[in-house]
Write a protein that holds these residues in place. Sequence first.
Motif, PDB file in Angstrom:
ATOM      1  N   GLU A   1       1.382  13.889  -2.048  1.00  0.00           N
ATOM      2  CA  GLU A   1       1.009  14.571  -0.610  1.00  0.00           C
ATOM      3  C   GLU A   1      -0.587  14.648  -0.452  1.00  0.00           C
ATOM      4  O   GLU A   1      -1.109  14.878   0.552  1.00  0.00           O
ATOM      5  N   GLU A   2      -1.112  14.233  -1.746  1.00  0.00           N
ATOM      6  CA  GLU A   2      -2.824  14.048  -1.403  1.00  0.00           C
ATOM      7  C   GLU A   2      -3.141  12.457  -1.634  1.00  0.00           C
ATOM      8  O   GLU A   2      -2.405  11.659  -2.003  1.00  0.00           O
ATOM      9  N   LYS A   3      -4.398  12.505  -0.843  1.00  0.00           N
ATOM     10  CA  LYS A   3      -4.903  11.009  -0.962  1.00  0.00           C
ATOM     11  C   LYS A   3      -5.400  10.522  -2.460  1.00  0.00           C
ATOM     12  O   LYS A   3      -6.105  11.444  -3.041  1.00  0.00           O
ATOM     13  N   GLN A   4      -4.883   9.690  -2.722  1.00  0.00           N
ATOM     14  CA  GLN A   4      -5.285   8.867  -4.115  1.00  0.00           C
ATOM     15  C   GLN A   4      -6.364   7.777  -4.023  1.00  0.00           C
ATOM     16  O   GLN A   4      -6.242   7.042  -3.170  1.00  0.00           O
TER      17      GLN A   4
ATOM     18  N   ALA B   1       0.536  -1.093  -4.471  1.00  0.00           N
ATOM     19  CA  ALA B   1       1.053  -0.025  -4.306  1.00  0.00           C
ATOM     20  C   ALA B   1       0.521   1.042  -5.298  1.00  0.00           C
ATOM     21  O   ALA B   1       0.149   0.494  -6.283  1.00  0.00           O
ATOM     22  N   GLU B   2       0.524   2.274  -5.088  1.00  0.00           N
ATOM     23  CA  GLU B   2       0.097   3.329  -5.895  1.00  0.00           C
ATOM     24  C   GLU B   2       1.374   4.021  -6.546  1.00  0.00           C
ATOM     25  O   GLU B   2       2.375   4.306  -5.986  1.00  0.00           O
ATOM     26  N   ALA B   3       1.511   3.981  -7.910  1.00  0.00           N
ATOM     27  CA  ALA B   3       2.717   4.240  -8.682  1.00  0.00           C
ATOM     28  C   ALA B   3       2.402   5.482  -9.633  1.00  0.00           C
ATOM     29  O   ALA B   3       1.303   5.362 -10.308  1.00  0.00           O
ATOM     30  N   LEU B   4       3.380   6.389  -9.701  1.00  0.00           N
ATOM     31  CA  LEU B   4       3.203   7.358 -10.574  1.00  0.00           C
ATOM     32  C   LEU B   4       4.477   7.203 -11.575  1.00  0.00           C
ATOM     33  O   LEU B   4       5.620   6.977 -11.161  1.00  0.00           O
TER      34      LEU B   4
ATOM     35  N   ASN C   1       0.845  -1.262  -0.069  1.00  0.00           N
ATOM     36  CA  ASN C   1       0.208  -0.020   0.029  1.00  0.00           C
ATOM     37  C   ASN C   1       0.762   1.317   0.040  1.00  0.00           C
ATOM     38  O   ASN C   1       0.264   2.175   0.514  1.00  0.00           O
ATOM     39  N   LYS C   2       2.207   1.290  -0.518  1.00  0.00           N
ATOM     40  CA  LYS C   2       3.009   2.492  -0.478  1.00  0.00           C
ATOM     41  C   LYS C   2       2.811   2.895  -1.800  1.00  0.00           C
ATOM     42  O   LYS C   2       2.474   2.419  -2.691  1.00  0.00           O
TER      43      LYS C   2
END
Length: 421
Positions: A391-394, A312-315, A120-121
Amino acid sequence: MKKKLFVIFGPVILAFLLIAVFFTSSYRVNVSDPEIIHKAASSMSDNVLRGDIIKNTAFAEKQYVPFLGSSELSRISPFHPSVLAQKYERSYEPFLLGAPGTQSLSQFMMMRSASKELKNKKVVVVVSPQWFVKEGVKEDYFSTHYSELQTLDWLFSIKKVTPTDRYLARRLLSFSIVSDDEEIARILNTVKKGLTPGDKELAELEDKWNILKREDELFSGIGLTDKQNRIDQATKPLPASYEKEQLAKLATQIGSSETKNNPFALKNEFYTTRIKNHLNELKDSQKDWDYRFSKEYSDFQLLLQQLANEQAEALFILPPVNEKWSEYTGLSQEMLQGFAKKIKYQLKEQGFQHIADLTKMASVPYFMEDTIHLGWQGWLTADQYIQPFLEEKQAKSSYHMDDAFYSKDWQLQSPETLPEK
């Protein structure tokens, strides 16, 4: 006689005793020391990239965010993510995982060995077009960053062989640094066939695995490259508060002053040391280069699968190639758009929605520091995606992975045949 024997064999015996004491003692790198983790975050040292203990300890802390990439991460400027995060006291600190040659395969191994801490990172990935040559990562690059420890971490974790495991086994066996190791190669051939390694096979590697883990505990904190002074210095030209227009003007000012000696807007030192004496031979030298058909697309799938496994959330940041330089070398910008289309299809088709496609900004002044690395305006633009993402909730992503992306058909598929995503 005894004295002579001691003179001959004593030092050897003493060395073995010291090694035994060292490896069986309770000493380990002090990962509870925040200074060690902070220093490691920007070091990009190979003992951190190939190890487990330091990066995994960092990822267990909320503030440290994995930034995956290659050589662009080592180019510190006032607009580098580590510099902006420090100057403006952001809630995150980039943990840089990249060096020349750390492409998808190495990045997957680093992330897989941190699977528990990755859960979850958030992760930032810079995907360089030049990785996607026909054969993918070069043998010497892969060998430089190969981690036997992380390979054994994976082998000992296998409970049931998946298509990901089978592809990884086949891919690792294509590199001599792996295939020449008879014990590991034997198990990889088992996995390649879809069979789970047997307890007896793994037992033969257990001592080696334990020694590698102990070496990581003992030595991974030694010789960390200290980039903190460079980061501190890079913060000095920045204004006290984060104002985009003011920063953009500063990026233009710095970029202009540092690219005066050539017509390609390349950093002066880079042009002088890497380009100037080879300029004639580089004319039209890249006109046949193509990043649309490559084994790297399947290696990239390994990384995506691991990110999905851990939710995980990835950009993903897709940088351009300096347009003035590509015009000189003949590198096709149209081909680069094909690369971007194919990568975005692979991402979006499986539920990865956070993409900063910067590939159409190739002509923006001072966007690139040199031929292929993000520069002053480039990192500042990337920051418009990085900061809000981190820095914002996704919203929680929903991943639906497709093993077809491991196939040779996908590696060779033309972007022209794909729908827009």
